[in-house]
Design an enzyme around this catalytic site. Structure first.
Site, PDB file in Angstrom:
ATOM      1  N   LYS A 168       0.834  -1.196   0.000  1.00 13.83           N
ATOM      2  CA  LYS A 168       0.000   0.000   0.000  1.00 13.83           C
ATOM      3  C   LYS A 168       0.872   1.250   0.000  1.00 13.83           C
ATOM      4  O   LYS A 168       1.949   1.270   0.606  1.00 13.83           O
ATOM      5  CB  LYS A 168      -0.874   0.053   1.260  1.00 13.83           C
ATOM      6  CG  LYS A 168      -1.947  -0.998   1.384  1.00 13.83           C
ATOM      7  CD  LYS A 168      -2.677  -0.834   2.707  1.00 13.83           C
ATOM      8  CE  LYS A 168      -3.748  -1.892   2.912  1.00 13.83           C
ATOM      9  NZ  LYS A 168      -4.905  -1.690   2.041  1.00 13.83           N
ATOM     10  N   ARG A 220     -10.208 -11.699   2.682  1.00  8.59           N
ATOM     11  CA  ARG A 220     -11.132 -12.746   2.237  1.00  8.59           C
ATOM     12  C   ARG A 220     -10.467 -14.123   2.256  1.00  8.59           C
ATOM     13  O   ARG A 220     -11.149 -15.134   2.365  1.00  8.59           O
ATOM     14  CB  ARG A 220     -11.671 -12.406   0.846  1.00  8.59           C
ATOM     15  CG  ARG A 220     -10.649 -12.412  -0.267  1.00  8.59           C
ATOM     16  CD  ARG A 220     -11.110 -11.610  -1.471  1.00  8.59           C
ATOM     17  NE  ARG A 220     -11.141 -10.177  -1.172  1.00  8.59           N
ATOM     18  CZ  ARG A 220     -11.560  -9.244  -2.023  1.00  8.59           C
ATOM     19  NH1 ARG A 220     -12.005  -9.595  -3.217  1.00  8.59           N
ATOM     20  NH2 ARG A 220     -11.554  -7.967  -1.684  1.00  8.59           N
TER      21      ARG A 220
END
Length: 460
Positions: A240, A314
């Site tokens: 990020k 996820r």
């Protein structure tokens, strides 16, 4: 810091909650001295206004807070808290004006004005204390406040002090306090016991990845809660940028919300077989980090192509959900700070949720209205299933194109819930700016609405 009601005492200052659209009637009913003081101070019952009115000796004899109009109240989660924040320290007892239908929620908002995160420096919340109004279940409201405090404290703690080790310790503290059983699978044992994706996401971190399991109850419907416990998310090898990494201590907000809900369920003795599953990891960068282009095999045998290591939540949830559905729970709920797409869709305040069960959705939406805990149903849109199916594996963890990111993430998770009755929350877990009853920082989302609707969902 206390988030509890004050004891009944004769010295409590009487408090009137004044509706702005009924101000003239309230004003006319007051003694001349009160009318004069109110007029001199320009108080008209506007939302967030507060006024102390002295008695003959010059000490506080009456307090008033403005409750505004219905239109103004609709724009604030806890309208009473807006006025409470303007009152000086002391103990207050509401004597008129608070509608019975909202008394529990409004008094919860008052209690939450007392919250402050004080782990690293002295801090105190607002010091105006409230005597529980008649008819309010004070013990329940205090349990709601305690669950909120637990969740806020966990999310607000920086990752240096809230890694997988500390998240496990928090779960153990809850288990000890509530007499629950707890077990943990960590490190290489995750591979031995078939939790390969939890291991893959967390193996590059200094603290070992783990699956935390908490249980209590052997009768009643089976309720399984699954919370994303990514204690810090660098993005992995899909690193990020700095601006996107600043709030990643809150990426375990799903786990924090699940622990808050679990505490509330256990403290309230809800007659369920409760199971809590928290995959706790840090998505770090190292030579053994999982890579874009890797194909992982999940616990249930499905293969997953990794097209972005920043879509790690996820993956860890998938293994936990696959485990959860093996016991065929009556209801399984996952909570996660999962996608930026959800924030684009509904912003930070609303908690979007997914379910295929219309009755559950209706019950949750109704409870949300009554408990100042806004939620919004999103669709498990089956035609989008093709978007999560790449060429070389069963599933894609990060479909290209950028469309429907929250929906495709939810569809991905549904693949691991089996035949369980399943509900998923894609929450933010953070209040970007302080509001009445909502300090800036970590926050519960969907917890109160879920707790209120669970008895109906599970036929308790």
């Amino acid at each position: 810091m206390t988030l509890a009601f004050a004891e009944e005492r004769a010295s409590a200052i009487p408090l009137c909650v004044v509706h702005q659209d009924d101000f003239s009637n309230w004003h006319a009913s007051q003694p001349d001295a009160v009318q004069t003081w109110v007029d001199a101070n320009g108080f008209v019952g506007a939302l967030g206004d507060a006024l102390m009115i002295p008695n003959d000796t010059g000490t506080p004899g009456l307090a008033v807070v403005g409750y505004g109009t219905a239109a103004k109240r609709a724009r604030v989660r806890f309208p009473l808290a807006a006025g409470a924040l303007k009152l000086p320290a002391g103990t207050y007892k509401i004597v008129e004006g608070l509608p019975e239908a909202v008394a529990a929620t409004e008094t919860l908002g008052w209690l939450l004005t007392g919250y402050a995160f004080d782990r690293y420096k002295a801090a105190a919340g607002h010091a105006a204390r409230l005597v529980a109004p008649e008819g309010v279940d004070a013990a329940l409201v205090e349990r709601l406040a305690a669950a909120e405090r637990l969740t806020r404290d966990l999310i607000n703690t920086p990752a240096a002090d809230m890694g997988p080790d500390a998240l496990e310790a928090a779960a153990r503290d809850l288990a000890t306090a509530q007499g629950a059983q707890i077990s943990v699978i960590s490190g290489a044992d995750l591979l031995a016991q078939n939790f390969p994706m939890i291991h893959a996401v967390g193996r590059a971190a200094a603290q070992a990845p783990r699956l935390i399991e908490l249980r209590k109850g052997d009768t009643g419907p089976k309720l399984t809660l699954v919370g994303k416990g990514v204690c810090f998310d660098t993005g992995g090898l899909n690193l990020k940028p700095g601006g996107s990494m600043g709030l990643m201590k809150k990426d375990m907000g799903g786990a924090a919300n699940v622990l808050g809900l679990a505490q509330l369920i256990l403290a309230s003795n809800l007659p369920v077989q409760l199971r809590v599953l928290i995959p706790a990891v840090e998505n770090a960068v190292a030579g053994n980090a999982f890579r874009p282009g890797d194909v992982l095999t999940a616990r249930n045998g499905q293969t997953v192509e990794i097209n972005n290591t920043d879509a790690e939540g996820r993956l860890v949830l998938a293994d936990a959900l696959a485990l959860g559905q093996e016991e065929e729970p009556d209801l399984m709920i996952s909570m996660a700070t999962l996608t930026g797409a959800a924030r684009v869709a509904v912003g930070p305040d609303l908690a979007p949720f997914y379910t295929d069960h219309a009755q559950d959705a209706a019950a949750l939406a109704e409870a949300a209205q009554h408990h100042a805990d806004p939620v919004w149903q999103m669709p498990f849109h089956t035609p989008y299933e093709a978007m999560i199916e790449p060429q070389i594996a069963d599933l894609d963890n990060a479909p290209s194109g950028g469309f429907a990111g929250s929906i495709t993430a939810a569809l991905f998770l549904r693949r691991f819930a089996g035949n369980a009755r399943y509900m998923h929350f894609d929450i933010y877990g953070w209040c970007p700016s302080a509001k009445p009853g909502l300090a800036k920082g970590g926050v519960t989302q969907g917890v109160r609405a879920l707790f209120a609707s669970l008895p109906g969902m599970l036929s308790l």
